[in-house]
Scaffold this active site. Structure first.
Site, mmCIF file in Angstrom:
data_model
loop_
_atom_site.group_PDB
_atom_site.id
_atom_site.type_symbol
_atom_site.label_atom_id
_atom_site.label_comp_id
_atom_site.label_asym_id
_atom_site.label_seq_id
_atom_site.Cartn_x
_atom_site.Cartn_y
_atom_site.Cartn_z
ATOM 1 N N SER A 16 31.996 66.147 44.304
ATOM 2 C CA SER A 16 30.744 67.012 43.813
ATOM 3 C C SER A 16 30.557 67.994 44.941
ATOM 4 C CB SER A 16 29.760 65.899 43.849
ATOM 5 O OG SER A 16 28.691 66.817 43.595
ATOM 6 N N HIS A 41 33.382 69.178 40.765
ATOM 7 C CA HIS A 41 32.349 68.608 40.075
ATOM 8 C C HIS A 41 31.264 69.567 40.509
ATOM 9 C CE1 HIS A 41 29.731 65.626 37.747
ATOM 10 N NE2 HIS A 41 28.686 65.694 38.865
ATOM 11 N N ASP A 43 27.098 70.258 40.164
ATOM 12 C CA ASP A 43 26.051 69.846 39.717
ATOM 13 C C ASP A 43 24.968 70.929 39.433
ATOM 14 O OD1 ASP A 43 26.209 66.807 39.370
ATOM 15 O OD2 ASP A 43 26.691 67.162 41.501
ATOM 16 N N MET A 45 21.251 71.979 38.399
ATOM 17 C CA MET A 45 19.888 71.220 38.361
ATOM 18 C C MET A 45 18.674 72.392 38.311
ATOM 19 S SD MET A 45 20.407 68.634 41.535
ATOM 20 C CE MET A 45 21.636 67.299 41.499
ATOM 21 N N HIS A 74 28.241 69.653 35.384
ATOM 22 C CA HIS A 74 27.342 68.879 34.936
ATOM 23 C C HIS A 74 25.947 69.235 35.162
ATOM 24 C CE1 HIS A 74 25.155 64.484 36.233
ATOM 25 N NE2 HIS A 74 24.853 64.919 35.107
ATOM 26 N N MET A 76 22.399 69.262 34.436
ATOM 27 C CA MET A 76 20.851 68.666 34.611
ATOM 28 C C MET A 76 19.674 69.433 34.258
ATOM 29 S SD MET A 76 22.209 66.117 37.753
ATOM 30 C CE MET A 76 23.499 67.395 38.048
ATOM 31 N N MET A 145 25.545 57.917 34.763
ATOM 32 C CA MET A 145 25.032 58.249 36.000
ATOM 33 C C MET A 145 24.902 56.646 36.723
ATOM 34 S SD MET A 145 24.663 61.431 36.564
ATOM 35 C CE MET A 145 23.891 60.858 38.172
ATOM 36 N N ASP A 183 29.013 58.587 38.032
ATOM 37 C CA ASP A 183 28.610 59.806 38.967
ATOM 38 C C ASP A 183 27.554 59.104 39.642
ATOM 39 O OD1 ASP A 183 28.090 62.287 40.172
ATOM 40 O OD2 ASP A 183 27.454 62.987 38.298
HETATM 41 C C1 DX5 Z 1 23.349 63.601 41.150
HETATM 42 C C2 DX5 Z 1 24.775 64.262 40.811
HETATM 43 C C3 DX5 Z 1 26.004 63.743 41.473
HETATM 44 C C4 DX5 Z 1 26.098 63.536 43.041
HETATM 45 C C5 DX5 Z 1 26.888 62.592 43.631
HETATM 46 O O1 DX5 Z 1 22.346 63.974 40.420
HETATM 47 O O2 DX5 Z 1 24.951 64.337 39.453
HETATM 48 O O3 DX5 Z 1 27.169 64.379 41.227
HETATM 49 O O4 DX5 Z 1 26.275 64.852 43.467
HETATM 50 O O5 DX5 Z 1 26.426 62.613 45.137
HETATM 51 P P1 DX5 Z 1 26.931 61.316 45.954
HETATM 52 O O6 DX5 Z 1 28.169 60.826 45.625
HETATM 53 O O7 DX5 Z 1 26.562 61.905 47.284
HETATM 54 O O8 DX5 Z 1 26.013 60.171 45.241
HETATM 55 ZN ZN ZN Z 2 26.891 64.864 38.791
#
Ligand code: DX5
Ligand code: ZN
Length: 230
Positions: A16, A41, A43, A45, A74, A76, A145, A183
């Protein structure tokens, strides 16, 4: 030796980028490919669906030329539908959307497939596994999650283990080839239990980008998963 319940599957390790150095994204994504992660990956947001803002399709497009790994996006964000095409055009290989984001999950997943990407459904820790049941025939990925989404570096929520096992049973019953992804908060200590519960892919940010040697961290996670899952 007893026969395994299902054929062994190599543990997929997805790094990630949220935990990477945003001032050096080109170097980071190159290093992750060299470290033999399986997926990158990403993320996304929006500060609305989750209480944090990360990056959008422009960043995905900018790093695409520097990394050959599958881009596992991903989302969000809420709403998702107006942005799906821009992520596909930016170079996403997989796009996962949250069942909670709505408003029309089937439509979102069909759109993702129509754009030529693998489609994933993600569920938050407080969402029951049954939420993915209506769309199992439309997905290539179920992302569970294991922390509340929004931030890296959080602690794994242990009730997720039982939930992963339940989703694994649902996938087996479907007979479909669906990646089951965990995740959030994944470490070498927890990887074995997550894999044993039936996850086939582990997403890790802090455990990889926070390590001095990315390749060693990827290998350690894969090995920890293999002990239980393969
Ligand atoms: C959280 C993300 C994850 C996050 C994981 O909202 O979806 O993908 O980056 O990070 P770690 O491994 O640090 O928990
Ligand atoms: Zn994620």
């Amino acid at each position: 030796m007893p026969m395994p319940a299902r054929p062994p599957v190599r543990t997929i390790i997805a790094a990630s980028l949220l935990a990477g150095d945003f001032a050096r994204l080109k170097e980071e994504v190159r290093a992750i490919e060299e470290a033999r992660a399986d997926w990158l990956h990403l993320d996304v947001m929006d500060g609305h669906f989750v209480p944090n803002i990360s990056f959008g399709a422009g960043v995905v497009r900018a790093i695409r030329a520097h990394c050959r790994l599958p881009f596992d996006v991903h989302l969000m964000i809420e709403p998702v539908d107006p942005y799906l095409a821009s992520f596909a055009e930016a170079g996403a290989d997989h796009i996962s959307v949250h069942a909670e984001a709505g408003p029309h999950l089937h439509r979102s997943l069909q759109t993702i497939r129509g754009l030529g990407c693998k489609a994933g459904v993600a569920i938050n820790p407080a969402t029951p596994p049954v939420a993915v049941a209506p769309v199992l025939d439309l997905v290539d990925i179920v992302l569970v999650m294991t922390v509340d989404p929004g931030f890296g570096g959080q602690t794994f929520l242990s009730p997720a283990i039982g939930k992963i096992a339940t989703v694994r049973e649902m996938i087996e019953a479907s007979g479909r080839d669906i990646a089951l992804v965990a995740d959030g908060g994944i470490t070498c200590e927890i990887a074995g239990a997550v894999r044993a519960a039936g996850a086939t892919a582990l997403i890790a940010g802090t455990a990889i980008f926070g390590a001095p040697d990315y390749a060693a961290a990827v290998a350690a996670l894969r090995g920890a998963g293999a002990e239980a899952g393969e």
